[in-house]
Write a protein that holds these residues in place. Structure first.
Motif, PDB file in Angstrom:
ATOM      1  N   HIS A  43      -2.193   4.147  -5.857  1.00 32.05           N
ATOM      2  CA  HIS A  43      -2.738   3.355  -4.759  1.00 32.05           C
ATOM      3  C   HIS A  43      -2.828   1.908  -5.209  1.00 32.05           C
TER       4      HIS A  43
ATOM      5  N   SER B 117       1.403   4.279  -2.864  1.00 25.81           N
ATOM      6  CA  SER B 117       1.138   5.662  -2.461  1.00 25.81           C
ATOM      7  C   SER B 117       2.344   6.551  -2.746  1.00 25.81           C
TER       8      SER B 117
ATOM      9  N   TYR C  44      -4.474   7.291   6.440  1.00 24.60           N
ATOM     10  CA  TYR C  44      -3.437   6.842   5.528  1.00 24.60           C
ATOM     11  C   TYR C  44      -2.746   8.053   4.931  1.00 24.60           C
TER      12      TYR C  44
ATOM     13  N   CYS D 178      -0.273  -1.803  -8.526  1.00 26.50           N
ATOM     14  CA  CYS D 178      -0.541  -0.392  -8.235  1.00 26.50           C
ATOM     15  C   CYS D 178      -1.395   0.208  -9.346  1.00 26.50           C
TER      16      CYS D 178
ATOM     17  N   GLY E 161      -4.229  12.075  -1.280  1.00 26.21           N
ATOM     18  CA  GLY E 161      -2.955  11.852  -0.625  1.00 26.21           C
ATOM     19  C   GLY E 161      -3.124  11.438   0.821  1.00 26.21           C
TER      20      GLY E 161
ATOM     21  N   ARG F 261       0.829  -1.207   0.000  1.00 20.48           N
ATOM     22  CA  ARG F 261       0.000   0.000   0.000  1.00 20.48           C
ATOM     23  C   ARG F 261       0.863   1.256   0.000  1.00 20.48           C
ATOM     24  N   LYS F 262       1.885   1.275   0.845  1.00 20.79           N
ATOM     25  CA  LYS F 262       2.740   2.449   0.951  1.00 20.79           C
ATOM     26  C   LYS F 262       3.575   2.643  -0.318  1.00 20.79           C
TER      27      LYS F 262
END
Length: 251
Positions: free
Chosen positions: A126, A121, A250, A228, A241, A117-118
């Motif tokens: 995402h 991001s 998040y 992603c 964001g 996930r990170k």
């Protein structure tokens, strides 16, 4: 008397045939029945003809400029309206752009769900969220291009962007949406079932894609490849964001 004039300029430039791009500029001036002059300017930057699937432009740049001059006695009034439409940024490195579907990148490095996930991001996107059969079919075909995944818990699954780890049974996407309300889901038969797999201390709370194209819930600490997604609307990515879902923020 009606007068009309037009200038049409077409400029083509390329470093290679597969990188060619066309720019078209047109200026037209006309006088209407009341004697008022109108000037229109249109600028089109046509999509790149690159053969690289993930480097194609999504849409042309368009500039519309209209000018109107009104005369009354010795006074002239000039009004001008301009509209500029630009395409979203080009897809990031490694992303495939699919018109009407989205931009996707398959990451073959197996990691836990939160790391995946990170990572997405940090790239301005995402973890992928499936919203249509067309999207599901494309992600299935993207997954098929990677028959083997190194150091993974299981090569048959890739992380997607939804989880119920904060409220059991209440799956939410990484965009803070209720998974049940996004309009499309295609679970594997019997899923979600919150199964506890041998060797893991937690139950199955994170969503993943199977090679069959169906989705499944798996332990979040397991290591899988991941997909992603970058939105076509770049401003939407920026607004997303940071968001809050079930009191979890998040970034």
């Amino acid at each position: 008397m009606l007068a009309f004039g037009m200038i049409l300029l077409m400029v083509g430039s390329s470093l290679q045939d597969q990188c060619s791009r066309m720019i078209q500029l047109s200026i037209s001036t006309s006088r209407n029945q009341t004697g008022h002059w109108h000037t229109y300017v249109m600028w089109d930057q046509l999509p790149s003809q690159s053969l690289e699937f993930d480097n194609k432009e999504i849409a042309p740049t368009s500039l519309d400029l209209s000018q109107r001059v009104r005369g009354c006695s010795a006074v002239e009034i000039v009004s001008m309206e301009t509209r500029l439409v630009t395409p979203p940024p080009r897809a990031g490195l490694g992303y495939f752009s699919v018109t009407g579907v989205g931009r996707y990148k398959f990451n073959s490095t197996a990691v836990p769900w939160e790391t995946a996930r990170k990572t997405c991001s940090d790239e301005g996107g995402h973890l992928a969220v499936i919203r249509s059969k067309q999207q599901q079919d494309f992600l299935k075909s993207l997954f098929a291009r990677h028959p083997s995944i190194e150091k993974t818990t299981w090569a048959g699954a890739a992380w997607l962007g939804f989880t119920d780890q904060y409220s059991e049974g209440d799956f939410i996407t990484v965009l803070g949406e209720s998974y049940a309300e996004i309009g499309y889901s295609n679970w594997e038969s019997g899923r979600p079932n919150n199964h506890v797999y041998e060797g893991f201390k937690e139950d199955s709370d994170c969503g993943a894609l199977l090679r069959s194209g169906l989705v499944i819930d798996l332990p979040c600490s397991a290591k899988y490849a991941f997909i992603c997604e970058q939105d076509f609307d770049f401003s939407m990515v920026q607004k997303r964001g940071k968001y809050v879902a079930n009191n979890v923020q998040y970034s």
